[in-house]
Design an enzyme around this catalytic site. Sequence first.
Site, PDB file in Angstrom:
ATOM      1  CG  HIS A   1      -0.375   0.486   2.495  1.00 22.81           C
ATOM      2  ND1 HIS A   1      -1.039   1.329   3.355  1.00 22.81           N
ATOM      3  CD2 HIS A   1       0.832   0.250   3.069  1.00 22.81           C
ATOM      4  CE1 HIS A   1      -0.289   1.567   4.415  1.00 22.81           C
ATOM      5  NE2 HIS A   1       0.836   0.931   4.266  1.00 22.81           N
TER       6      HIS A   1
ATOM      7  CB  CYS B   1       3.515   5.817   5.065  1.00 22.79           C
ATOM      8  SG  CYS B   1       4.017   5.079   6.622  1.00 22.79           S
TER       9      CYS B   1
ATOM     10  CG  HIS C   1       5.388   0.952   2.407  1.00 22.56           C
ATOM     11  ND1 HIS C   1       4.653   2.072   2.064  1.00 22.56           N
ATOM     12  CD2 HIS C   1       4.931   0.576   3.627  1.00 22.56           C
ATOM     13  CE1 HIS C   1       3.819   2.365   3.051  1.00 22.56           C
ATOM     14  NE2 HIS C   1       3.953   1.477   4.006  1.00 22.56           N
TER      15      HIS C   1
ATOM     16  CG  HIS D   1       3.068  -2.963   6.445  1.00 21.96           C
ATOM     17  ND1 HIS D   1       4.222  -2.561   7.078  1.00 21.96           N
ATOM     18  CD2 HIS D   1       2.495  -1.825   5.981  1.00 21.96           C
ATOM     19  CE1 HIS D   1       4.326  -1.242   6.995  1.00 21.96           C
ATOM     20  NE2 HIS D   1       3.293  -0.767   6.327  1.00 21.96           N
TER      21      HIS D   1
ATOM     22  CG  ASP E   1      -2.266 -13.396   1.499  1.00 25.76           C
ATOM     23  OD1 ASP E   1      -1.375 -12.716   2.037  1.00 25.76           O
ATOM     24  OD2 ASP E   1      -2.117 -14.587   1.194  1.00 25.76           O
ATOM     25  CG  HIS E   2       0.773 -12.757  -1.587  1.00 27.92           C
ATOM     26  ND1 HIS E   2       0.554 -13.271  -0.342  1.00 27.92           N
ATOM     27  CD2 HIS E   2       2.092 -13.003  -1.863  1.00 27.92           C
ATOM     28  CE1 HIS E   2       1.667 -13.822   0.120  1.00 27.92           C
ATOM     29  NE2 HIS E   2       2.617 -13.660  -0.775  1.00 27.92           N
TER      30      HIS E   2
ATOM     31  CD  GLU F   1       0.752   0.035   8.687  1.00 34.18           C
ATOM     32  OE1 GLU F   1      -0.153   0.457   7.969  1.00 34.18           O
ATOM     33  OE2 GLU F   1       1.588   0.800   9.233  1.00 34.18           O
TER      34      GLU F   1
END
Lengths: 137, 137, 137, 137, 137, 137
Positions: free
Chosen positions: C14, C33, C39, C41, C79-80, C126
């Site tokens: 994100h 950010c 980037h 998490h 996810d992913h 996060e």
Amino acid sequence: MVYITRKERFSAAHKLSIPEWSDEKNLEVFGKCSNPNWHGHNYELWVTVKGEPDKQTGFVLDLRRLSEIINEKIVDKLDHKNINMDVDFMKGKMSSTEVLAIAIWDEIKLHIDKLNCKLHCVKLQETSKNSVEYFGE
Amino acid sequence: MVYITRKERFSAAHKLSIPEWSDEKNLEVFGKCSNPNWHGHNYELWVTVKGEPDKQTGFVLDLRRLSEIINEKIVDKLDHKNINMDVDFMKGKMSSTEVLAIAIWDEIKLHIDKLNCKLHCVKLQETSKNSVEYFGE
Amino acid sequence: MVYITRKERFSAAHKLSIPEWSDEKNLEVFGKCSNPNWHGHNYELWVTVKGEPDKQTGFVLDLRRLSEIINEKIVDKLDHKNINMDVDFMKGKMSSTEVLAIAIWDEIKLHIDKLNCKLHCVKLQETSKNSVEYFGE
Amino acid sequence: MVYITRKERFSAAHKLSIPEWSDEKNLEVFGKCSNPNWHGHNYELWVTVKGEPDKQTGFVLDLRRLSEIINEKIVDKLDHKNINMDVDFMKGKMSSTEVLAIAIWDEIKLHIDKLNCKLHCVKLQETSKNSVEYFGE
Amino acid sequence: MVYITRKERFSAAHKLSIPEWSDEKNLEVFGKCSNPNWHGHNYELWVTVKGEPDKQTGFVLDLRRLSEIINEKIVDKLDHKNINMDVDFMKGKMSSTEVLAIAIWDEIKLHIDKLNCKLHCVKLQETSKNSVEYFGE
Amino acid sequence: MVYITRKERFSAAHKLSIPEWSDEKNLEVFGKCSNPNWHGHNYELWVTVKGEPDKQTGFVLDLRRLSEIINEKIVDKLDHKNINMDVDFMKGKMSSTEVLAIAIWDEIKLHIDKLNCKLHCVKLQETSKNSVEYFGE
């Protein structure tokens, strides 16, 4: 009012099944937790009590006493035991995490009330993905 | 040469005891792990393989394949099972962490060798205080 | 009343930035950010529901159903994935942990209400240093 | 209303003892925590604040500001220090986890109130088995 | 050959400084670890031994004996103590993690050699960011 | 010879795909890691060096220097960045954990060799289930 938490651990076997039901029905309702030959977990237990810190010692209660109560009343009875077969306060009960957390609350409530503080929460983790909290109401 | 590790988990019951021995002798040698009615753990399993990363993909191996092997050959057979009673590759063996780690190595070795890399280590943790590593020699 | 918590994980990319703002202003407000190239998490998600344990099964709800809801409605979508670009229920929203936690609550609330219990808390972590809790009010 | 938590760490020495008491009485009341030559811990600190996410940024508050406050007012004063001897806001107080958590609340409360949100909880963990929460009342 | 690891914990105070040096020089070389009034840590200690599992018991060694040795020779002497002042086997030594790990090895080596296995590694973690391993050579 | 390990963290986005391949082929080979719009992780990095503790300081090396090197050469370049797009030493390389671990080794090797000790291992964890170790050979 300060909340203070003590963590203890125990390793135990159990299964989820209703004796009157067939293996098939138990499997349908309880899934792999119904394995007739048992399975087991490393349980993690957090007991939280609340009270006012003593003006002189700075303690809500003596953590050694809290740990003694948890070990004597709970951990010694559950650790390396079969929850369904070996534990007096679980006789005739389902060994779900929910029911076990409530039973642990009931076992220690009175002993903690004598320490000039109040039992606030019993948190019980069965696996790293599943846990339960009970606040006595 | 790069070492790559996959972690999986399973929850199982077991006990440590030698059937020919009395409960007293089993208790003396195996302590609380000899409880006749079983106990259990959340086991954590790390499988490490080694190999050269592929020039094009950057992979030593496809982790999905490694995970499939571990799940099919090990986790599906042990998770929510009784190690002494339910697991084909543990029949007639002690269910100590040492013996279980060696048995896991023996179960997956050939399947991993076919993936163009070598099995390096099986690490098995029984509780947060006890773990075992086996390197096949 | 017992509170039961299920933990799941997802890994996503994100960035925090407001398209109408310059890169400089986004950097000033959102710091690192705001990196234009994204980037990511490993998020950890805890969903807590509350209810009365069933007299017969000892369950507040079937955890397999809770896990299915969380995976189908949330994890499979995140996810992913890229939270800003790929997730239907985050379209046009900031991807801050606060906003994401509220959006997760809104996505699963109705589905959990049908399970004879109530959604109590969505907790979203996060990084190991930052997390958010939302209780629906 | 969203609750947001920041975690920080510090390592410090302390002892629990009342100067007017004999070593014997301190040992009786405080156990090994009364060791005259000190002992120490890696403390973990979670500060939780609550507020409404900003419509534009999606933030309850800028976590960088929260982290700055915790580090400037708390961590820099406690990390690699002696809690009983080196820390201005602990002078003349017992260094129990309970008292330290309340003192941390008092040190940061006003600074956080200026950030358009409210301090909700200070959680302080002394060891993996013992922790304390304070909610300001 | 199987490697088996036991983990224990202790909480202790220490400082890094050379008495002959000025506070300024100690600060320059040892940084905040030189604080004259001490600081402290929750240390985590892993002791790894290697050997052949016994044909009958499946044990490399009795983990209760290993735990007894670690507790009697190491943990009881370090827990809630000052490493520089209170610990016989650290007298006159620097209390760096490196030196402490070597000293722990030297204290337990002979006792473990008597258990029909070999000490393989002492791992000592001072904080979640820093740890040391010593293999006796 | 003592082995000393420093742990650092960074959060980054990446994807696994070969530009010359179709999305379908990338999906087949790299699975969900090939998502064209990226995904991301909280990476954990352990750097292990080995050497003899200095007779006077008890240090293998000054951990502050080791931490500076890791942060300056690695973490500052990767944290809150896109591994495929933003990182000079990853240009033109696959961003698999294997390749990234080798690249980190190559970036810090010379700088650590100047500290009178030897780089021993780079360990890189992508998720709690997957990690990689590289020993330079």
